[in-house]
Write a protein that holds these residues in place. Sequence first.
Motif, PDB file in Angstrom:
ATOM      1  N   LEU A 121     -12.979-123.894  21.459  1.00 32.23           N
ATOM      2  CA  LEU A 121     -13.380-122.650  20.813  1.00 32.23           C
ATOM      3  C   LEU A 121     -14.895-122.485  20.857  1.00 32.23           C
ATOM      4  O   LEU A 121     -15.413-121.393  21.171  1.00 32.23           O
ATOM      5  N   CYS A 122     -15.628-123.549  20.569  1.00 28.63           N
ATOM      6  CA  CYS A 122     -17.089-123.482  20.619  1.00 28.63           C
ATOM      7  C   CYS A 122     -17.563-123.154  22.032  1.00 28.63           C
ATOM      8  O   CYS A 122     -18.496-122.361  22.221  1.00 28.63           O
ATOM      9  N   ALA A 123     -16.931-123.753  23.028  1.00 29.63           N
ATOM     10  CA  ALA A 123     -17.315-123.478  24.413  1.00 29.63           C
ATOM     11  C   ALA A 123     -17.060-122.009  24.750  1.00 29.63           C
ATOM     12  O   ALA A 123     -17.888-121.353  25.383  1.00 29.63           O
ATOM     13  N   ARG A 124     -15.920-121.478  24.323  1.00 29.28           N
ATOM     14  CA  ARG A 124     -15.572-120.082  24.618  1.00 29.28           C
ATOM     15  C   ARG A 124     -16.541-119.122  23.945  1.00 29.28           C
ATOM     16  O   ARG A 124     -16.871-118.065  24.502  1.00 29.28           O
ATOM     17  N   LEU A 125     -17.024-119.495  22.738  1.00 28.52           N
ATOM     18  CA  LEU A 125     -17.922-118.624  21.987  1.00 28.52           C
ATOM     19  C   LEU A 125     -19.389-118.937  22.240  1.00 28.52           C
ATOM     20  O   LEU A 125     -20.266-118.379  21.570  1.00 28.52           O
ATOM     21  N   ALA A 126     -19.670-119.836  23.193  1.00 32.86           N
ATOM     22  CA  ALA A 126     -21.043-120.212  23.559  1.00 32.86           C
ATOM     23  C   ALA A 126     -21.809-120.760  22.364  1.00 32.86           C
ATOM     24  O   ALA A 126     -22.963-120.396  22.110  1.00 32.86           O
ATOM     25  N   ILE A 127     -21.166-121.658  21.621  1.00 33.14           N
ATOM     26  CA  ILE A 127     -21.774-122.289  20.454  1.00 33.14           C
ATOM     27  C   ILE A 127     -22.016-123.760  20.779  1.00 33.14           C
ATOM     28  O   ILE A 127     -21.092-124.461  21.210  1.00 33.14           O
ATOM     29  N   PRO A 128     -23.239-124.267  20.610  1.00 33.62           N
ATOM     30  CA  PRO A 128     -23.520-125.665  20.957  1.00 33.62           C
ATOM     31  C   PRO A 128     -22.761-126.639  20.066  1.00 33.62           C
ATOM     32  O   PRO A 128     -22.886-126.605  18.839  1.00 33.62           O
ATOM     33  N   HIS A 129     -21.976-127.510  20.705  1.00 30.43           N
ATOM     34  CA  HIS A 129     -21.139-128.475  20.003  1.00 30.43           C
ATOM     35  C   HIS A 129     -21.105-129.746  20.840  1.00 30.43           C
ATOM     36  O   HIS A 129     -20.950-129.673  22.069  1.00 30.43           O
ATOM     37  N   PRO A 130     -21.255-130.925  20.241  1.00 24.68           N
ATOM     38  CA  PRO A 130     -21.254-132.156  21.037  1.00 24.68           C
ATOM     39  C   PRO A 130     -19.948-132.346  21.804  1.00 24.68           C
ATOM     40  O   PRO A 130     -18.867-131.988  21.321  1.00 24.68           O
ATOM     41  N   SER A 131     -20.050-132.911  22.996  1.00 23.09           N
ATOM     42  CA  SER A 131     -18.865-133.172  23.815  1.00 23.09           C
ATOM     43  C   SER A 131     -17.927-134.124  23.088  1.00 23.09           C
ATOM     44  O   SER A 131     -18.357-135.017  22.351  1.00 23.09           O
ATOM     45  N   VAL A 132     -16.617-133.929  23.291  1.00 20.40           N
ATOM     46  CA  VAL A 132     -15.616-134.808  22.702  1.00 20.40           C
ATOM     47  C   VAL A 132     -14.647-135.269  23.789  1.00 20.40           C
ATOM     48  O   VAL A 132     -14.451-134.583  24.800  1.00 20.40           O
ATOM     49  N   LEU A 144     -19.939-141.637  19.295  1.00 21.44           N
ATOM     50  CA  LEU A 144     -19.412-142.062  18.004  1.00 21.44           C
ATOM     51  C   LEU A 144     -17.905-141.871  18.000  1.00 21.44           C
ATOM     52  O   LEU A 144     -17.387-140.967  18.658  1.00 21.44           O
ATOM     53  N   MET A 145     -17.205-142.725  17.248  1.00 20.27           N
ATOM     54  CA  MET A 145     -15.766-142.556  17.088  1.00 20.27           C
ATOM     55  C   MET A 145     -15.482-141.975  15.709  1.00 20.27           C
ATOM     56  O   MET A 145     -16.012-142.450  14.702  1.00 20.27           O
ATOM     57  N   LYS A 146     -14.675-140.927  15.674  1.00 22.77           N
ATOM     58  CA  LYS A 146     -14.342-140.251  14.429  1.00 22.77           C
ATOM     59  C   LYS A 146     -12.831-140.093  14.303  1.00 22.77           C
ATOM     60  O   LYS A 146     -12.126-140.056  15.296  1.00 22.77           O
ATOM     61  N   ARG A 147     -12.389-139.979  13.053  1.00 23.34           N
ATOM     62  CA  ARG A 147     -10.971-139.712  12.813  1.00 23.34           C
ATOM     63  C   ARG A 147     -10.746-138.208  12.795  1.00 23.34           C
ATOM     64  O   ARG A 147     -11.466-137.467  12.119  1.00 23.34           O
ATOM     65  N   ALA A 148      -9.766-137.742  13.547  1.00 26.00           N
ATOM     66  CA  ALA A 148      -9.461-136.316  13.573  1.00 26.00           C
ATOM     67  C   ALA A 148      -9.084-135.844  12.171  1.00 26.00           C
ATOM     68  O   ALA A 148      -8.232-136.441  11.514  1.00 26.00           O
ATOM     69  N   GLN A 171     -17.077-138.564  20.014  1.00 29.07           N
ATOM     70  CA  GLN A 171     -17.989-137.426  20.038  1.00 29.07           C
ATOM     71  C   GLN A 171     -19.364-137.918  20.485  1.00 29.07           C
ATOM     72  O   GLN A 171     -19.862-138.932  19.992  1.00 29.07           O
ATOM     73  N   LYS A 172     -19.957-137.205  21.427  1.00 25.79           N
ATOM     74  CA  LYS A 172     -21.259-137.605  21.959  1.00 25.79           C
ATOM     75  C   LYS A 172     -22.321-137.549  20.865  1.00 25.79           C
ATOM     76  O   LYS A 172     -22.358-136.609  20.070  1.00 25.79           O
TER      77      LYS A 172
END
Length: 402
Positions: A121-132, A144-148, A171-172
């Motif tokens: 969704l962030c990619a589609r809306l051109a919003i900067p979000h760390p790669s996952v 980093l490792m995170k729990r969904a 997550q990067k």
Amino acid sequence: MRDAVLIAAQSGRALAQAARRAGLRPFVLDLFGDEDTLDLAEEHRVLPGRFGMARRGAEAVLSGLDVLAERAGNRTLGVVLGSGFEDAPRLMARIAARHRLIGAGPGTVAALKDPGLFAALCARLAIPHPSVTTDPVEDRRGWLMKRAGGSGGSHIRAVTAGRAPPDHYLQKRVTGHACALNFLAGGRGIAVLALTEQWSHPSAVRPFRYAGAIAPGRGEPASLPTKLFTEITAAVARIAEATALQGLASADLLVDGETWWLLEINPRPGATLDLLDRRPTPLLLQHIEASLGTLPALDPSPVDAAGSEICYAAQRYASMPPLDWSDFTRDRPRAGSLVARDAPFCTVTASGPNSEAVKQTLRDRAGAIAALLDGREDTHGYRHQAAEHQRAGRAAGRPSGR
């Protein structure tokens, strides 16, 4: 008789306090049963297990809410969900089938808290979000490792070899100053409440666990340039519209100069509720109004700054002794209750003319709590540390988040 509201959360104290301020009768389901929660609640039930216990403890949640709804009677507005349901949109749907949900719906939470869906969704809306990713990565130090669906920093870990474990993702790493845009969403657009500063209180195994936040006073200089703030606000509004988000929510950000990253959206009232609910109009009433699809008009922001910080227990308390609590404490464990080592002990609050004054007061008050717990006169043993954050998860015994 006044209207009632059902509350289900990891810790329901802040929501119960907001409900009382709004003239409502709170019926609370949570894990703690803290002393001040019991004082605020019309009736309270303690949930067994862990948070996110939502999926594993679904039947206990449903039966607890059913009992509270019966006790509350027919003048019940609905259910407000706090922390602990981010990974359980299916349970939210089951709750919605029995009770009216106030706030984000299960479809919205699924779209916002699924790491892959949110990144797309962030990619589609051109919003900067760390790669996952869930695949193995070559440079583990850069991820980093995170729990969904995790809430708070306690679930964030260093990356291990191989694929991410079930219900986890990678997550990067990105750098920047941690802050959060707190807002109301309803229909089209958002109404910004505050841009809060956030920090963590690292432990040996939980380097990103949430500690506290400050909402600046009205006259303080803006912490972000106007152009950047406008850009971030517009991006969050696009996310809210795309996911049909309604009610009180926050966007966790990292900002580094003119570069910024959206880490996540928390589609619920969160840890900053006490700091935000200081305008003349009670915030829970505006949360309800926004949940009905209408953005309320906001009163001017408070003149004073305000902050809160979680004090973590440095040792295990098998049975809490009775304590003479100061007025600046919240989330007070009951005498006789278990508090695990490294779990939240209580929350300290402060207000003052500006953010720096509030930070100093929080340091002093957190130090006083540390001294109270270990019998020292030195009140500087609890350090205030600035770092990246998310919101809390769980330690053994008393859950490590709110």
